[in-house]
Each structure stands twice: as structure tokens, then as C-alpha cells.
Design an enzyme around this catalytic site. Structure first.
Site, short mmCIF file in Angstrom:
data_model
loop_
_atom_site.label_atom_id
_atom_site.label_comp_id
_atom_site.label_asym_id
_atom_site.label_seq_id
_atom_site.Cartn_x
_atom_site.Cartn_y
_atom_site.Cartn_z
N TYR A 108 0.84 -1.20 0.00
CA TYR A 108 0.00 0.00 0.00
C TYR A 108 0.87 1.25 0.00
O TYR A 108 1.93 1.29 0.63
CB TYR A 108 -0.88 0.05 1.25
N TYR A 147 -0.84 -9.91 0.63
CA TYR A 147 0.23 -9.40 1.49
C TYR A 147 0.14 -9.99 2.89
O TYR A 147 -0.93 -10.39 3.34
CB TYR A 147 0.23 -7.87 1.55
N ARG A 157 -3.29 -11.85 3.62
CA ARG A 157 -4.59 -11.44 3.09
C ARG A 157 -4.72 -11.90 1.65
O ARG A 157 -3.79 -11.75 0.86
CB ARG A 157 -4.74 -9.90 3.10
N HIS A 160 -7.44 -8.29 -2.54
CA HIS A 160 -8.75 -7.68 -2.28
C HIS A 160 -8.72 -6.20 -2.60
O HIS A 160 -7.67 -5.56 -2.58
CB HIS A 160 -9.18 -7.88 -0.83
N HIS A 162 -10.75 -2.80 -1.23
CA HIS A 162 -11.70 -2.26 -0.26
C HIS A 162 -12.73 -1.40 -1.00
O HIS A 162 -12.36 -0.61 -1.88
CB HIS A 162 -10.98 -1.38 0.77
#
Lengths: 242, 231
Positions: A108, A147, A157, A160, A162
Site C-alpha cells: 500500500y 500481502y 490477506r 482484495h 476495499h
């Protein structure tokens, strides 16, 4: 008026409960007392209204909204598209949909993310759009990578995105996550498994949508979002909501 | 088997996670991507009424501040009108009534500037009258003949999301200096445990730059746990 027509009761057995031990952060961040149920007033059946002046047309294109001119991010080019509907099956038009995600390597662009996978200089990782008159929305982006995160020693995770949606009332406000068909990490993830039923989990998995791919350009996934439906106004002869 | 109801089911919630800021408040998190970020200005320059500032911290069940929260506010203007087609009337140009803030990454403090909302019309009590108009009903038949509740005391609706919060938490913030209105507020009075009602009332915390500051700390769990609503 006896009061505004209410939205259907939220099915809190379908949503994740607040306390979910295996998702460790929830342990100290979950209320221990029962929620107080409200009959909805104008406070709950209203919510913010957004228009095209609020956002720019490029905001839903994560391939270009942060890239340097002539460049684009590295990763699998995808389209994520679908409709925002209510529980009555009706489209929710002109509602704000916001999305954020990691880059193709699972990193991120956030100062708190210290994962060793590198930042992509041409990828910001957030977008937003308004649904059209039919409740339709789409984003162009790259498929995010999995990640690792500090929960159990070795938790990853699934890929995905959000998603945040407003609807037409504050009581419809929803944040969720879109997963991708066929990802074996979905079944292992403690955040996914905060959701009690497999049926509800399946509703968060975007399907590969070959019909919507752009040949020689982008693969597509379809992700429909359902917001709470609304009861009819009781005193009307012809029920608006049903 | 009976017939299937053909309703869809609401999409299940998931936590906003630790990086909600880059998605919903990138500018506030120091990331410049959008021409304009939404939610920075709740009331706008034309809003009538008293300018106020609201500040607080969100505290978890261990007593520590939560430093990665995002809070959204939804409120009426000083006349008790929401900026929405069903909001009860017209609002000032530029009044949105909605905003969002993130907590300071180091301290967990959050705050927003707005105007103090006015009292909002409450729903009426549900009676036992007929649901559908009788055949001879007048044009102004309104379904129920029972008494209105008091207006709702001035309040700001808050919605809290963060890592570890699986579904957004709804609460309301009331004002310490609205004691009389709070005493008859239909939502505060719905809370059976009187000792819990003060968890929803922001304290006056002095004046700053000529503006009244209200302090509203939110406790997610345990001692003094804030009341959260299923709306």
C-alpha cells in the site's frame, strides 16, 4: 406522517459480529454491550448527496489517476465493475463508490505499510466514482497482490479491493472488501472468516467476467453490491417500496 | 417448501482495515491524488448558526487510544434540516452536513469544525390505528392519530470504522449545554440504563479562537463503553 419509511432491519447474523477472536484486533475493539436498536427517524433515513462536481472523470481509473504521463502501473490490468442494488433488487443510482487497494506486489502507498515489496511509482491505489442511472459502476486498475499481516505468525490477506458505498441514507452506509474468484487464500483468511456463513462470503467474491473483458487490454471481474432495501410508506395506497 | 422470497441480501461488511486513510482521506493522510477531497468541510461558509469544534479520542478495551480510526459525521443544519431530499427543507448553499476525519497517527486525537445542529423532528409513536386509509378517509388522512414525540435534541450522527471493527459502529453525539432538550430526547430515553446515557453527551471544553469546543471521547469497550446503535 407517522415517520419516514424505514430501511429493512440489518441481518446481523449475516454480517460479521463485532467480536471475532481469530481476527485479533477485534478483541479489544468490539463493544461488549448490546447495540441499542432504533426505529429510524429523519436522522437515519437521510445521508449525504454527491454529484459530478465532487469528483473527476479520471478518478475511477487507477491505471491513470496517479501514473506519470505516458506510463502506467505494473500488474494485471483489470476492470472491476458491477451494479449497486438494494435488497428489493432496484438499482441505486448516483451513489458514491470509493475503492482502495495495494499494488500488484501487495504494498500500500501508506506510511504505515512497511512490507518489503516495493511501491509502484505509477500507482496510487485509490479511486472513486458515482453509479449511473442504472446503478452501474466500474473501475480500471491492476489486480492487487496478497500481502502478509501480523495476526498469526503466517497470515496472508487474499487479493482484495476495499469498497465503500453510501446509498441514499446514513443507515445504508457500508464498507466491505471485494475478493477474486479462485483465490485459495480466501478460505484461510481470519478477516474473511469473521463472516459466519459461506453463502455470505461467496457474495464478496467477484466473478471472472469474460464478457466484459477488453480483448488484448484488460480482464474483467464483476462485483455487485447490495445495500439495505426500504420498506414502503405504510399509509400510501400503492406501496412505493414493494 | 414454501415459495422463495426474492429479496436480495445485503452485502456483508468487512473491516476498513489499517489503510482506510489512503482510500477515503488520502489528503488528510498526506497523499495528494485528488483535485478535491470529500468531507473536509461539513457546514460550508454560508451555514447559519453557532460555529463549534468537536474533538476527541477513540479508546479501545485496553484503555489505549485507537490511532487508525476514520469517523464520519452526519448532521442537520442550525434549523434542524438535513441536506437531503427528505431532510425537511432547504439548507444553505454549500451546507453538506457530512464530513469525515481521521485520527492523528501519533496521538489518536481527531476533531472537526462545524455548526451546532438544531433540534430535529422526531418520528411519531407507533399506535394501534389502521395501517391503510379507511374508505371514507379525507385527503389529509395521515395514518395514525397518536401523539408526536418531542423533537430530537441537537445531535450529530457518527459512524466509526477502523482495523478491528468488522462493521461500522453508529453512535450519536449530544451536547452538554442542551440539558432540557436531552432530557426529553426520544433516543436518549430509549436507553434503559440511565448510567449509559452520558456516554453520548459531549462536554463543553472551553473556547478556542472564539469557538466553543466540545470534547467527545468514544470508548469502544469496557468501563464507560459508549452506546452504539443498530440503526
Amino acid at each position: 406522517m407517522s415517520g419516514p419509511a424505514e430501511y429493512y432491519q440489518r441481518d446481523r447474523e449475516r454480517h460479521p459480529p463485532a467480536y471475532t477472536r481469530d481476527y485479533k484486533t477485534s478483541v479489544a475493539r468490539s463493544p461488549s454491550k448490546a447495540l441499542i436498536s432504533l426505529q429510524q427517524s429523519v436522522s437515519e433515513v437521510t445521508g449525504p448527496v454527491f454529484g459530478h462536481n465532487d469528483i473527476d472523470p479520471i478518478d475511477n481509473d487507477l491505471i491513470h489517476n496517479y501514473a506519470k504521463p505516458g506510463e502506467s502501473p505494473i500488474g494485471e490490468r483489470i476492470i472491476v465493475h458491477g451494479r449497486v442494488l438494494d435488497e428489493n433488487g432496484r438499482p441505486v443510482p448516483n451513489t458514491l463508490v470509493e475503492a482502495w487497494q495495494a499494488n500488484a506486489g501487495g504494498r500500500y502507498r501508506h506510511k504505515k505499510d512497511t512490507y518489503l515489496a516495493p511501491i509502484d511509482p505509477n500507482f496510487g491505489g485509490c479511486g472513486r466514482t458515482l453509479t449511473d442511472e442504472n446503478g452501474y459502476y466500474f473501475f480500471r486498475t491492476v489486480k492487487p497482490g496478497a500481502y502478509p499481516w501480523r495476526n498469526w505468525v503466517n497470515n496472508w490477506r487474499p487479493a482484495h479491493i476495499h469498497m465503500s458505498v453510501f446509498g441514499t441514507s446514513f443507515s445504508q452506509r457500508l464498507i466491505t472488501q471485494c475478493y477474486f474468484e479462485g483465490d485459495p487464500l480466501i478460505a484461510q483468511c481470519p478477516i474473511v472468516k469473521t463472516i459466519p456463513s459461506q453463502d455470505a462470503i461467496d457474495s464478496l467474491i467477484a466473478a471472472l467476467d469474460m464478457n466484459a473483458t477488453v480483448p488484448l487490454d484488460s480482464i474483467a471481474y464483476k462485483f455487485d453490491i447490495v445495500l439495505r432495501g426500504r420498506r414502503s410508506t405504510l399509509f400510501e395506497n400503492r406501496l412505493e417500496g414493494n | 417448501m414454501v415459495q422463495r422470497l426474492d429479496y436480495l441480501k445485503e452485502t456483508p461488511s468487512q473491516t476498513a482495515g489499517p489503510y482506510v486513510h489512503i482510500g477515503l482521506a488520502p489528503g488528510a493522510a498526506g497523499f495528494d491524488i485528488y483535485r478535491q477531497e470529500l468531507g473536509w468541510d461539513i457546514a460550508g461558509p454560508n451555514a447559519k448558526g453557532e460555529r463549534i469544534r468537536v474533538e476527541g479520542v477513540v479508546i479501545d478495551g485496553t484503555g489505549n487510544p485507537v490511532k487508525d480510526v476514520l469517523i464520519e459525521a452526519w448532521q442537520a443544519n442550525a434549523a434542524g434540516i438535513y441536506a437531503h431530499p427528505e431532510g425537511g427543507g432547504e439548507v444553505e448553499d454549500g451546507f453538506r452536513g457530512w464530513g469525515r476525519v481521521i485520527t492523528d497517527f501519533e496521538t489518536g486525537e481527531w476533531g472537526f469544525d462545524t455548526v451546532k445542529p438544531g433540534p430535529v423532528r422526531a418520528r411519531r409513536k407507533l399506535g394501534s390505528g389502521p395501517l391503510h386509509p379507511p374508505a371514507h378517509a379525507n385527503d389529509d388522512w395521515q395514518g395514525r392519530a397518536d401523539e408526536a414525540h418531542h423533537d430530537m435534541a441537537p445531535h450529530i450522527n457518527l459512524w466509526i470504522v477502523a482495523r478491528g471493527i468488522n462493521i461500522g459502529l453508529n453512535t450519536r453525539m449530544y451536547f452538554e449545554d442542551e440539558g432540557a432538550a436531552n432530557a426529553t430526547d426520544p433516543v436518549l430515553n430509549l436507553i434503559e440504563w440511565e448510567s449509559r446515557r452520558p456516554t453520548l453527551i459531549a462536554k463543553q471544553a472551553g473556547m478556542r479562537d472564539g469557538v466553543q469546543v466540545y470534547r467527545f471521547d468514544i470508548r469502544l469497550q469496557g468501563e464507560g463503553e459508549t452506546v452504539f446503535f443498530d440503526i
